[in-house]
Design a protein around this motif. Structure first.
Motif, PDB file in Angstrom:
ATOM      1  N   GLU A  11       0.862  -1.188   0.000  1.00 16.96           N
ATOM      2  CA  GLU A  11       0.000   0.000   0.000  1.00 16.96           C
ATOM      3  C   GLU A  11       0.899   1.239   0.000  1.00 16.96           C
ATOM      4  O   GLU A  11       1.765   1.388   0.866  1.00 16.96           O
ATOM      5  N   PRO A  12       0.717   2.142  -0.980  1.00 10.75           N
ATOM      6  CA  PRO A  12       1.573   3.345  -1.002  1.00 10.75           C
ATOM      7  C   PRO A  12       1.224   4.288   0.153  1.00 10.75           C
ATOM      8  O   PRO A  12       0.099   4.294   0.640  1.00 10.75           O
ATOM      9  N   PRO A  13       2.185   5.101   0.543  1.00 11.99           N
ATOM     10  CA  PRO A  13       1.920   6.082   1.602  1.00 11.99           C
ATOM     11  C   PRO A  13       0.824   7.070   1.168  1.00 11.99           C
ATOM     12  O   PRO A  13       0.627   7.313  -0.029  1.00 11.99           O
ATOM     13  N   GLU A  14       0.155   7.638   2.129  1.00  9.11           N
ATOM     14  CA  GLU A  14      -0.942   8.577   1.861  1.00  9.11           C
ATOM     15  C   GLU A  14      -0.469   9.756   1.005  1.00  9.11           C
ATOM     16  O   GLU A  14      -1.187  10.220   0.118  1.00  9.11           O
ATOM     17  N   LYS A  15       0.733  10.237   1.237  1.00 11.06           N
ATOM     18  CA  LYS A  15       1.267  11.356   0.452  1.00 11.06           C
ATOM     19  C   LYS A  15       1.312  10.992  -1.035  1.00 11.06           C
ATOM     20  O   LYS A  15       0.964  11.806  -1.888  1.00 11.06           O
ATOM     21  N   ILE A  16       1.736   9.790  -1.353  1.00  3.24           N
ATOM     22  CA  ILE A  16       1.818   9.343  -2.751  1.00  3.24           C
ATOM     23  C   ILE A  16       0.415   9.219  -3.333  1.00  3.24           C
ATOM     24  O   ILE A  16       0.167   9.614  -4.477  1.00  3.24           O
ATOM     25  N   ILE A 115       8.206   7.065  -8.244  1.00  2.00           N
ATOM     26  CA  ILE A 115       8.385   7.663  -6.922  1.00  2.00           C
ATOM     27  C   ILE A 115       9.869   7.698  -6.588  1.00  2.00           C
ATOM     28  O   ILE A 115      10.548   6.666  -6.609  1.00  2.00           O
ATOM     29  N   LYS A 116      10.362   8.910  -6.312  1.00  2.00           N
ATOM     30  CA  LYS A 116      11.746   9.089  -5.853  1.00  2.00           C
ATOM     31  C   LYS A 116      11.713  10.095  -4.715  1.00  2.00           C
ATOM     32  O   LYS A 116      11.124  11.177  -4.865  1.00  2.00           O
ATOM     33  N   LYS A 117      12.330   9.724  -3.621  1.00  2.00           N
ATOM     34  CA  LYS A 117      12.395  10.598  -2.455  1.00  2.00           C
ATOM     35  C   LYS A 117      10.997  11.065  -2.038  1.00  2.00           C
ATOM     36  O   LYS A 117      10.771  12.244  -1.751  1.00  2.00           O
ATOM     37  N   ASN A 118      10.044  10.135  -2.091  1.00  3.48           N
ATOM     38  CA  ASN A 118       8.670  10.384  -1.664  1.00  3.48           C
ATOM     39  C   ASN A 118       7.965  11.466  -2.479  1.00  3.48           C
ATOM     40  O   ASN A 118       7.035  12.115  -2.015  1.00  3.48           O
TER      41      ASN A 118
END
Length: 175
Positions: A11-16, A115-118
């Motif tokens: 599951e990707p982070p909420e920010k992503i 995705i790089k560095k969030n």
């Protein structure tokens, strides 16, 4: 489960997730703004061609954006009540072409996030066929900031051309 590797999906982070939604919204905004302008260019032709002074210019329906621009240029350069707007309309038509390639990628391309560095970047891949050539795949990649700047530029442009045509429609009773 991931069918290819049989590993559980992460599951990707909420920010992503938020960035992916923002990228999708910006894509829709860009395609939508361009679509409004494309419609407007065809609409002004269809309405003007009904008038006696422009009936001789009626041609096959301008399908591609380049043919719509050509038809609108012909319309506004012809003798008649629209000629007085030619100097104002013409540069705006040139400006629309700056957005055409991007619109094509946004409307027809495959979107893929990286995705790089969030932070996410979005690449749009599209098959292009050069005249007389074979299909090749091309890619355009944007950060969210770049997509937002493009959307802002296109929205400003859209507001200008839609405002101008609204005035023309009213003044020349094309509505």
């Amino acid at each position: 489960m991931n069918k290819i590797t049989h590993e559980p999906l992460v599951e990707p982070p909420e920010k992503i997730k938020l960035q992916v939604r923002e990228a999708a919204a910006l894509r829709g905004n860009i395609v939508g703004a361009f679509s409004h302008i494309e419609y407007l260019l065809a609409d002004v032709c269809m309405r003007a061609w009904l008038r006696p002074e422009y009936r001789h210019l009626a041609d096959s329906f301008p399908y591609k954006v380049e043919s719509r621009i050509r038809s609108v240029r012909t319309l506004f350069s012809a003798e008649g009540p629209l000629k007085k707007y030619e100097a104002t309309v013409d540069p705006l038509l040139d400006e629309l072409l700056k957005f055409e390639e991007l619109r094509h990628f946004m409307a027809h391309g495959w979107a893929q996030g990286d995705i790089k560095k969030n932070e996410i970047t979005i690449s749009y891949r599209l098959y292009i066929i050069a005249k007389g050539g074979s299909p090749t795949s091309e890619t355009k990649t944007f950060s969210l900031r770049e997509l937002q700047e493009i959307a802002d530029d296109l929205n400003k442009y859209s507001a200008n051309i839609l405002g101008l045509f609204y005035r023309i429609y009213l003044d020349e009773k094309l509505q």
